[in-house]
Scaffold this motif. Structure first.
Motif, PDB file in Angstrom:
ATOM      1  N   THR A  63       0.882  -1.223  -0.048  1.00  0.00           N
ATOM      2  CA  THR A  63       0.039   0.003   0.020  1.00  0.00           C
ATOM      3  C   THR A  63       0.866   1.412   0.002  1.00  0.00           C
ATOM      4  O   THR A  63       1.853   1.233   0.773  1.00  0.00           O
ATOM      5  N   SER A  64       0.493   2.155  -0.935  1.00  0.00           N
ATOM      6  CA  SER A  64       1.168   3.585  -0.966  1.00  0.00           C
ATOM      7  C   SER A  64       1.379   4.121   0.411  1.00  0.00           C
ATOM      8  O   SER A  64       0.188   4.065   1.262  1.00  0.00           O
ATOM      9  N   ALA A  65       2.085   5.039   0.754  1.00  0.00           N
ATOM     10  CA  ALA A  65       2.058   5.690   1.932  1.00  0.00           C
ATOM     11  C   ALA A  65       0.857   6.936   2.006  1.00  0.00           C
ATOM     12  O   ALA A  65       0.254   6.975   3.004  1.00  0.00           O
ATOM     13  N   ASP A  66       0.573   7.385   1.062  1.00  0.00           N
ATOM     14  CA  ASP A  66      -0.414   8.169   0.988  1.00  0.00           C
ATOM     15  C   ASP A  66      -1.803   7.568   1.203  1.00  0.00           C
ATOM     16  O   ASP A  66      -2.714   8.045   1.769  1.00  0.00           O
ATOM     17  N   GLU A  67      -1.977   6.226   0.577  1.00  0.00           N
ATOM     18  CA  GLU A  67      -3.012   5.418   1.088  1.00  0.00           C
ATOM     19  C   GLU A  67      -3.148   4.898   2.333  1.00  0.00           C
ATOM     20  O   GLU A  67      -4.171   4.957   2.995  1.00  0.00           O
ATOM     21  N   GLY A  68      -1.931   4.817   2.787  1.00  0.00           N
ATOM     22  CA  GLY A  68      -2.143   4.240   4.404  1.00  0.00           C
ATOM     23  C   GLY A  68      -2.483   5.256   5.246  1.00  0.00           C
ATOM     24  O   GLY A  68      -3.122   5.243   6.123  1.00  0.00           O
ATOM     25  N   GLN A  69      -2.043   6.765   4.756  1.00  0.00           N
ATOM     26  CA  GLN A  69      -2.540   7.818   5.661  1.00  0.00           C
ATOM     27  C   GLN A  69      -3.976   8.077   5.321  1.00  0.00           C
ATOM     28  O   GLN A  69      -4.694   8.322   6.390  1.00  0.00           O
ATOM     29  N   PHE A  70      -4.414   7.711   4.396  1.00  0.00           N
ATOM     30  CA  PHE A  70      -5.816   7.858   4.036  1.00  0.00           C
ATOM     31  C   PHE A  70      -6.792   6.829   4.757  1.00  0.00           C
ATOM     32  O   PHE A  70      -7.835   7.232   5.395  1.00  0.00           O
TER      33      PHE A  70
END
Length: 247
Positions: A63-70
């Motif tokens: 999972t990409s870092a921005d999606e993890g944050q989301f």
């Protein structure tokens, strides 16, 4: 108008970063998002697991870092407590979930490969959230069928995240819609599938992208016509579709 040489070079250089999963046309813009909004707020355990995963040969699966944050933000907004994840890999999205849940929160996590999960497990343990995770190795469908047959799990999950075998997404959906509560969310990852959902039939695609594209297209059509859910498809990571069960 034909692309300039500079544009062709820029396009050829896109998505070369390890684990890069952005659909943005500009790498510089994606890097801006990461450096301005994502990395400064990324919990230290998630940073450690992201960097560990980047050294793994299958890192594109993460999972990409921005999606993890989301995901972390969504879970907090809906006050999720009982969750499920199908497809774990090294556990970056799993850790994002575990950190968002309350101390007594629970995650049923399923993956066919325990070895990958155990790569990230020391980081998860160090973060103090391993007690929230019930990891099951093996295919998810038999577990889901058992849960439905038991009659005790209907409508009990607040949030379910699916990032697994795309050819089974619809099979998952028909089961998960019974297990998520009314008002709860199911998140399907990779629903824009490298942007291939709008590629012409003769477009040059990687073999695995072409193989799964029709399954992703079929899922997107099915979700759009499913009266049991409200949906929102977002170009975060490789595309994520949130389904809110309404009946």
């Amino acid at each position: 108008m034909a692309p300039t040489q500079e544009e062709q070079q820029n396009e050829a250089g896109r998505h070369q970063e390890v684990g890069h999963k952005s659909l943005l046309q500009s790498d510089a813009l994606y890097q801006y998002i990461l450096e301005t909004s994502v990395y400064p707020k990324e919990p230290e355990p998630m940073k450690e697991l992201r960097e560990l995963t980047a050294r793994h040969p299958w890192n594109i699966m993460t999972t990409s870092a921005d999606e993890g944050q989301f995901l972390n933000m969504i879970l907090k907004l809906i006050n999720a407590k009982n969750t499920m994840e199908i497809g774990v890999y090294t556990g970056y999205s799993l850790l994002a979930t575990a950190l968002a849940l309350p101390e007594d929160g629970k995650i049923l996590a399923m993956d066919i490969n325990r070895e990958n999960y155990e790569l990230g497990l020391p980081v998860i343990q160090k973060a103090g959230v391993a007690h929230k995770i019930d990891f099951r190795e093996g295919p998810a469908l038999p577990v889901l069928d058992q849960m439905i047959e038991s009659g005790t799990c209907h409508g009990t999950f607040d949030f379910i995240f699916v990032d697994a075998d795309k050819d089974n997404y619809l099979n998952y959906h028909e089961r998960l819609i019974e297990l998520v509560k009314v008002g709860g969310l199911i998140g399907y990852d990779n629903t824009l599938w490298n942007g291939s959902v709008v590629a012409p039939p003769d477009a040059p695609l990687r073999k695995y992208v072409r193989y799964y594209r029709d399954y992703v297209l079929e899922l997107n059509r099915a979700l759009a016509s499913d009266r049991r859910v409200e949906i929102c498809q977002l170009p975060v990571g490789d595309g994520i579709t949130l389904c809110r069960r309404i009946s």
